[in-house]
Write a protein that holds these residues in place. Structure first.
Motif, PDB file in Angstrom:
ATOM      1  N   HIS A  42       0.835  -1.266   0.152  1.00 45.91           N
ATOM      2  CA  HIS A  42      -0.004   0.060   0.018  1.00 45.91           C
ATOM      3  C   HIS A  42       0.974   1.187   0.094  1.00 45.91           C
ATOM      4  O   HIS A  42       1.907   1.278   0.543  1.00 45.91           O
ATOM      5  N   SER A  43       0.239   2.159  -0.531  1.00 42.22           N
ATOM      6  CA  SER A  43       1.212   3.443  -0.766  1.00 42.22           C
ATOM      7  C   SER A  43       0.725   4.489   0.143  1.00 42.22           C
ATOM      8  O   SER A  43       1.421   5.736   0.106  1.00 42.22           O
ATOM      9  N   LEU A  44      -0.271   4.247   1.032  1.00 43.30           N
ATOM     10  CA  LEU A  44      -0.791   5.434   1.830  1.00 43.30           C
ATOM     11  C   LEU A  44      -0.884   5.046   3.382  1.00 43.30           C
ATOM     12  O   LEU A  44      -1.627   4.259   3.628  1.00 43.30           O
ATOM     13  N   LEU A  45      -0.276   5.830   4.434  1.00 42.84           N
ATOM     14  CA  LEU A  45      -0.575   5.793   5.765  1.00 42.84           C
ATOM     15  C   LEU A  45      -1.285   6.882   6.221  1.00 42.84           C
ATOM     16  O   LEU A  45      -0.427   7.822   6.411  1.00 42.84           O
ATOM     17  N   PRO A  46      -2.497   6.997   6.494  1.00 40.23           N
ATOM     18  CA  PRO A  46      -3.160   8.080   7.100  1.00 40.23           C
ATOM     19  C   PRO A  46      -2.759   8.090   8.382  1.00 40.23           C
ATOM     20  O   PRO A  46      -3.119   7.068   9.032  1.00 40.23           O
ATOM     21  N   ASN A  47      -2.614   9.184   9.114  1.00 36.82           N
ATOM     22  CA  ASN A  47      -2.419   9.315  10.728  1.00 36.82           C
ATOM     23  C   ASN A  47      -3.975   9.359  11.255  1.00 36.82           C
ATOM     24  O   ASN A  47      -4.731  10.049  10.455  1.00 36.82           O
ATOM     25  N   LEU A  48      -4.097   8.722  12.132  1.00 37.17           N
ATOM     26  CA  LEU A  48      -5.469   8.508  12.649  1.00 37.17           C
ATOM     27  C   LEU A  48      -5.994  10.112  13.792  1.00 37.17           C
ATOM     28  O   LEU A  48      -5.403  10.080  14.620  1.00 37.17           O
ATOM     29  N   ILE A  49      -6.815  10.822  12.875  1.00 37.95           N
ATOM     30  CA  ILE A  49      -7.463  11.869  13.680  1.00 37.95           C
ATOM     31  C   ILE A  49      -8.927  11.789  13.558  1.00 37.95           C
ATOM     32  O   ILE A  49      -9.318  11.585  12.465  1.00 37.95           O
ATOM     33  N   PRO A  50      -9.938  11.859  14.436  1.00 37.48           N
ATOM     34  CA  PRO A  50     -11.059  11.706  14.325  1.00 37.48           C
ATOM     35  C   PRO A  50     -11.784  12.264  13.143  1.00 37.48           C
ATOM     36  O   PRO A  50     -11.648  13.464  13.173  1.00 37.48           O
ATOM     37  N   ARG A  51     -12.511  11.435  12.037  1.00 38.44           N
ATOM     38  CA  ARG A  51     -12.956  11.905  10.946  1.00 38.44           C
ATOM     39  C   ARG A  51     -12.302  12.609   9.915  1.00 38.44           C
ATOM     40  O   ARG A  51     -12.744  13.089   8.978  1.00 38.44           O
ATOM     41  N   TYR A  52     -11.048  12.627  10.026  1.00 39.97           N
ATOM     42  CA  TYR A  52     -10.109  13.385   9.191  1.00 39.97           C
ATOM     43  C   TYR A  52      -8.873  12.456   8.583  1.00 39.97           C
ATOM     44  O   TYR A  52      -8.612  11.577   9.572  1.00 39.97           O
ATOM     45  N   PHE A  53      -8.593  12.444   7.473  1.00 42.10           N
ATOM     46  CA  PHE A  53      -7.408  11.592   7.235  1.00 42.10           C
ATOM     47  C   PHE A  53      -6.188  12.772   6.833  1.00 42.10           C
ATOM     48  O   PHE A  53      -6.367  13.560   5.956  1.00 42.10           O
ATOM     49  N   ILE A  54      -4.970  12.248   7.293  1.00 39.23           N
ATOM     50  CA  ILE A  54      -3.972  13.086   7.050  1.00 39.23           C
ATOM     51  C   ILE A  54      -2.859  11.961   6.421  1.00 39.23           C
ATOM     52  O   ILE A  54      -2.121  11.293   7.219  1.00 39.23           O
ATOM     53  N   PRO A  55      -2.244  12.108   5.066  1.00 42.53           N
ATOM     54  CA  PRO A  55      -1.363  11.438   4.782  1.00 42.53           C
ATOM     55  C   PRO A  55      -0.104  11.365   5.395  1.00 42.53           C
ATOM     56  O   PRO A  55       0.436  12.592   5.678  1.00 42.53           O
ATOM     57  N   ALA A  56       0.831  10.232   5.701  1.00 40.79           N
ATOM     58  CA  ALA A  56       1.876  10.135   6.276  1.00 40.79           C
ATOM     59  C   ALA A  56       2.841   9.249   5.602  1.00 40.79           C
ATOM     60  O   ALA A  56       2.520   8.398   5.314  1.00 40.79           O
TER      61      ALA A  56
END
Length: 172
Positions: A17-31
């Motif tokens: 997989h090429s995307l690890l989103p950081n967990l913030i409620p209801r929002y996706f922040i790519p990292a």
């Protein structure tokens, strides 16, 4: 690009997989990377995983240990019946229910004998969050929800010191 192995009980499944989103409620922040000890959402591995899994990188040379699934101290006791407002959107709702079942550890989904689809959760606020995500994130449809029903159960913990007699119609 992220590669790894997903532990599914006694077997491992390879994934990339090429995307690890950081967990913030209801929002996706790519990292690009997440330090150890943080919670993350990983997309693209849900076809192989149901509720929990142990994920490790392919470059790990050490002996792999499997984490046990989390045992929760609560039981799901609140039940709501759901159905799409438009009957033609039933396949979308079912796909959303599959995603909800994987995303929420304390939710159970089932179909009653009457054919209605039921969500069982730990409380009203928890089910409200589940329904919000089902409506807005997973199914993206409007859903009609019944009033919540609580599961009641009784048990006997010890023998009574008093003998109680009751008269029954069949005299037993």
């Amino acid at each position: 690009m992220i590669c790894g192995l997903a532990n599914l009980g006694n077997s491992f499944v390879f994934f990339t997989h090429s995307l690890l989103p950081n967990l913030i409620p209801r929002y996706f922040i790519p990292a690009d990377e997440i330090p150890a000890g943080n919670l993350v959402l990983i997309g693209g591995v849900d076809a192989s995983i149901s509720k929990t899994a142990t994920l490790v990188g392919l470059d790990i040379e050490d002996e792999l240990h499997i984490f046990r699934p989390i045992k929760h101290m609560t039981q799901s006791i609140l039940k709501v019946a759901i159905e799409p407002i438009a009957p033609s959107e039933l396949p979308k709702m079912l796909a959303g229910l599959r995603s909800i079942n994987k995303s929420y550890p304390l939710v159970a989904t089932k179909v009653e004998e009457s054919g209605e689809h039921v969500l069982i959760g730990t409380g009203e606020l928890y089910l409200d969050c589940v329904m919000h995500d089902l409506r807005r994130l997973f199914a993206e449809i409007e859903i009609k929800v019944s009033d919540p029903v609580t599961k009641f159960s009784e048990t006997v913990l010890e023998t009574s010191a008093l003998k109680c007699y009751a008269d029954t119609p069949n005299k037993k």
